[in-house]
Design an enzyme around this catalytic site. Structure first.
Site, PDB file in Angstrom:
ATOM      1  N   SER A 146       0.836  -1.195   0.000  1.00 50.07           N
ATOM      2  CA  SER A 146       0.000   0.000   0.000  1.00 50.07           C
ATOM      3  C   SER A 146       0.880   1.259   0.000  1.00 50.07           C
ATOM      4  O   SER A 146       1.691   1.446  -0.902  1.00 50.07           O
ATOM      5  CB  SER A 146      -0.962  -0.039   1.186  1.00 50.07           C
ATOM      6  OG  SER A 146      -1.964   0.935   1.070  1.00 50.07           O
ATOM      7  N   ASP A 194      -9.504  -5.208  -5.366  1.00 49.15           N
ATOM      8  CA  ASP A 194      -8.999  -4.135  -4.498  1.00 49.15           C
ATOM      9  C   ASP A 194      -9.716  -2.834  -4.849  1.00 49.15           C
ATOM     10  O   ASP A 194      -9.545  -2.297  -5.939  1.00 49.15           O
ATOM     11  CB  ASP A 194      -7.487  -3.980  -4.695  1.00 49.15           C
ATOM     12  CG  ASP A 194      -6.832  -3.094  -3.644  1.00 49.15           C
ATOM     13  OD1 ASP A 194      -7.536  -2.254  -3.055  1.00 49.15           O
ATOM     14  OD2 ASP A 194      -5.613  -3.246  -3.431  1.00 49.15           O
ATOM     15  N   HIS A 225      -7.566  -5.515  -0.957  1.00 49.87           N
ATOM     16  CA  HIS A 225      -6.404  -4.724  -0.554  1.00 49.87           C
ATOM     17  C   HIS A 225      -5.642  -5.358   0.607  1.00 49.87           C
ATOM     18  O   HIS A 225      -4.422  -5.186   0.716  1.00 49.87           O
ATOM     19  CB  HIS A 225      -6.855  -3.314  -0.169  1.00 49.87           C
ATOM     20  CG  HIS A 225      -5.719  -2.351  -0.016  1.00 49.87           C
ATOM     21  ND1 HIS A 225      -4.872  -2.035  -1.049  1.00 49.87           N
ATOM     22  CD2 HIS A 225      -5.285  -1.623   1.060  1.00 49.87           C
ATOM     23  CE1 HIS A 225      -3.959  -1.162  -0.631  1.00 49.87           C
ATOM     24  NE2 HIS A 225      -4.191  -0.904   0.637  1.00 49.87           N
TER      25      HIS A 225
END
Length: 419
Positions: A146, A194, A225
C-alpha cells in the site's frame, strides 16, 4: 534470538559454479509453491533507531555458502509489520534471503518517509547490524504494501543500485507514481477486487515502467487490498522466483514466470520476458514450457541482443472510439537469425471478454514460442488468442503477450478483435 524452523540445508549444486550467488537445489513447481524452502532460519529483534522504528530480521543459519541477498519490507499506512507482514519473514529466509521487516517511525508516515526508512534499514543491515557479515551489500531489494508499496517504488527511484523493487498493491489514490526513470527491475502485485488501490490504478503505474527495464505485473484473482497482509501462497509462488532471478541472478527460476507456469489464482499477468537480471547471463537456460504452451521448435538463442535498448515510449492506453480493442507491437531484442517481440492488447471504451490479435509475418519469419497467448498460423498470418487468465480486460486496460521469432524483425501492424 529465536530459532526458526529447522529445515536441513542442501549443499550447493555443482552447476552453481557459473553463478556464485546460486543457492539451493534445482527448483520445481512443488518447491516454489512450498511454504518453506531448503534452508534453516532464525530471527532476531531489531531495536528502534538507525532511521526507523526497529523491527525483525530473519536469515538462514547456514554460513558455508557465503553471503545472501537481502530485502527490506515496510508495511502500509497505519499498519505494523509485526501484525501484517511478519508471516513473510521466515518463509522468504528459508529460500535463501536475509529479510528485514521494519516498523515505521510513525504509523501515519507517508510514502516519502517510508522510502527514506527503507533505505535507512538497508544501510543499517549492511553496515552496523549483527548480521551484516551475512549480507551481500551489492544484492539488496525493497518491498512494501500500500503506502509502503508506494514508498518502495520511490526508494527504487532514489537508489538505482537496488537489484529489484516489489510493490504490493502500491500507492493510494491521488499518489500518481511515474516510474519512467527507474533503473530497477520492478514487480507489481495487486488484487482483482482491491477497491483502494484499484487494478486500473496499478495499470497506470505499470504503463510508466520503461521498456528497457525488466518488469512484471500480476493481478491475483479474488484478492482485495488486505490480502497481502495475510499468508498468501499465490503471492509467494510469484515472489520467490522473482527475487531468485534478480537478487541471486538465478535464471533457473525464469521457467516459472516466462511464461507464467501456473496461472492458478492469477487473473492477469504481464511481463517483459525473458526477465534477464542486469549483469546476469544473456539468456535464461532452456526449460520445458508448461503444457499450455506449444513446445518451442528451436531453443532460445544464446547470442546476446544488441546494446541498443528498445524504445521507451509506452504503448497507447486508449484505443480509438468505437474500437473493441487495439494491438501494438514492439521488438524487444534481436540477434543473428532471430528476435523477441511483444504485443500489447488494449481494450476500448467497453470491457473485452476474449481477444484475438493477428499480423502478417515477414519473409522468412516464423514463431517458435509464445507466452501469455495461444498461437496458430495460416500461411503468413500469425494469430494469437488470449489464455484463460488474460482474456477479460476492463475498459482502457491492457495485457501483453510475447514471442520468440526466427528471421529478421519487421514492424508489423497487428489487428485486434473481440471476442
Amino acid at each position: 534470538m529465536v530459532l526458526g524452523l529447522a529445515v536441513s540445508a542442501t549443499p550447493r549444486d555443482a552447476a552453481a559454479a557459473d553463478n556464485p550467488y546460486q543457492r539451493g537445489p534445482d527448483p520445481t513447481p512443488a518447491s516454489v509453491a512450498a511454504t518453506r524452502g531448503p534452508f534453516a532460519t532464525t530471527q532476531a529483534t531489531v531495536p528502534a533507531g538507525n532511521g526507523f522504528n526497529g523491527g525483525f530480521v530473519y536469515y538462514p543459519t547456514d554460513t558455508s555458502l557465503g553471503t545472501w541477498g537481502a530485502v527490506a519490507i515496510v508495511p502500509g499506512y497505519s499498519a505494523l509489520f509485526a501484525n501484517e507482514e511478519a508471516w513473510m519473514g521466515p518463509w522468504l529466509a528459508s529460500f535463501g534471503f536475509v529479510v528485514l521487516g521494519i516498523e515505521t517511525n510513525s504509523r501515519t508516515d507517508g510514502a516519502d518517509a517510508r522510502a527514506t526508512q527503507l533505505l535507512a534499514a538497508l544501510d543499517y543491515l549492511t553496515r552496523t547490524s549483527p548480521v551484516r557479515t551475512r549480507v551481500d551489500p551489492n544484492r539488496l531489494s525493497v518491498m512494501g504494501h500500500s503506502a509502503g508499496g508506494a514508498g518502495t517504488l520511490l526508494a527504487a527511484l532514489r537508489r538505482p543500485s537496488l537489484k529489484t523493487a516489489v510493490g504490493l498493491a502500491p500507492g493510494t489514490p491521488g499518489n500518481n507514481l511515474n516510474m519512467s526513470t527507474t533503473q530497477v527491475p520492478t514487480l507489481l502485485l495487486s488484487g482483482q477486487n482491491d477497491g483502494t488501490v484499484t487494478p486500473s490504478y496499478v495499470q497506470g503505474i505499470y504503463n510508466t515502467l520503461p521498456a528497457g527495464v525488466e518488469h512484471a505485473w500480476a493481478e491475483l484473482a479474488g484478492n482485495d487490498h488486505l490480502s497481502f497482509t495475510r499468508s498468501n501462497p499465490t503471492e509467494m509462488r510469484l515472489l520467490i522466483p522473482w527475487l531468485k532471478i534478480f537478487l541471486d541472478n538465478d535464471t533457473r527460476y525464469t521457467q516459472f514466470l516466462c511464461p507464467l507456469a501456473d496461472s492458478t489464482g492469477v487473473s492477469r499477468y504481464s511481463s517483459t520476458c525473458p526477465l534477464v537480471p542486469p549483469g546476469g547471463p544473456t539468456t535464461p537456460p532452456t526449460t520445458t514450457p508448461p503444457p499450455t504452451t506449444p513446445p518451442p521448435t528451436t531453443p532460445p538463442p544464446t547470442t546476446p541482443p544488441p546494446t541498443t535498448p528498445p524504445p521507451t515510449t509506452p504503448p497507447p492506453t486508449t484505443p480509438p472510439a468505437g474500437t473493441a480493442c487495439t494491438a501494438t507491437y514492439r521488438t524487444v531484442g534481436s540477434w543473428s537469425g532471430g528476435f523477441q517481440g511483444e504485443v500489447t492488447v488494449t481494450a476500448g471504451s467497453t470491457a473485452v471478454n476474449g481477444w484475438t490479435a493477428r499480423w502478417q509475418l515477414g519473409g522468412g519469419q516464423s514463431i517458435s514460442q509464445v507466452w501469455n497467448g495461444t498461437l496458430s498460423t495460416s500461411g503468413t498470418t500469425a494469430t494469437v488468442r488470449n489464455v484463460a487468465y488474460n482474456g477479460t480486460l476492463a475498459p482502457g486496460t491492457s495485457t501483453t503477450f510475447g514471442f520468440l521469432g526466427t528471421g529478421t524483425p519487421t514492424s508489423p501492424s497487428p489487428t485486434c478483435t473481440s471476442p
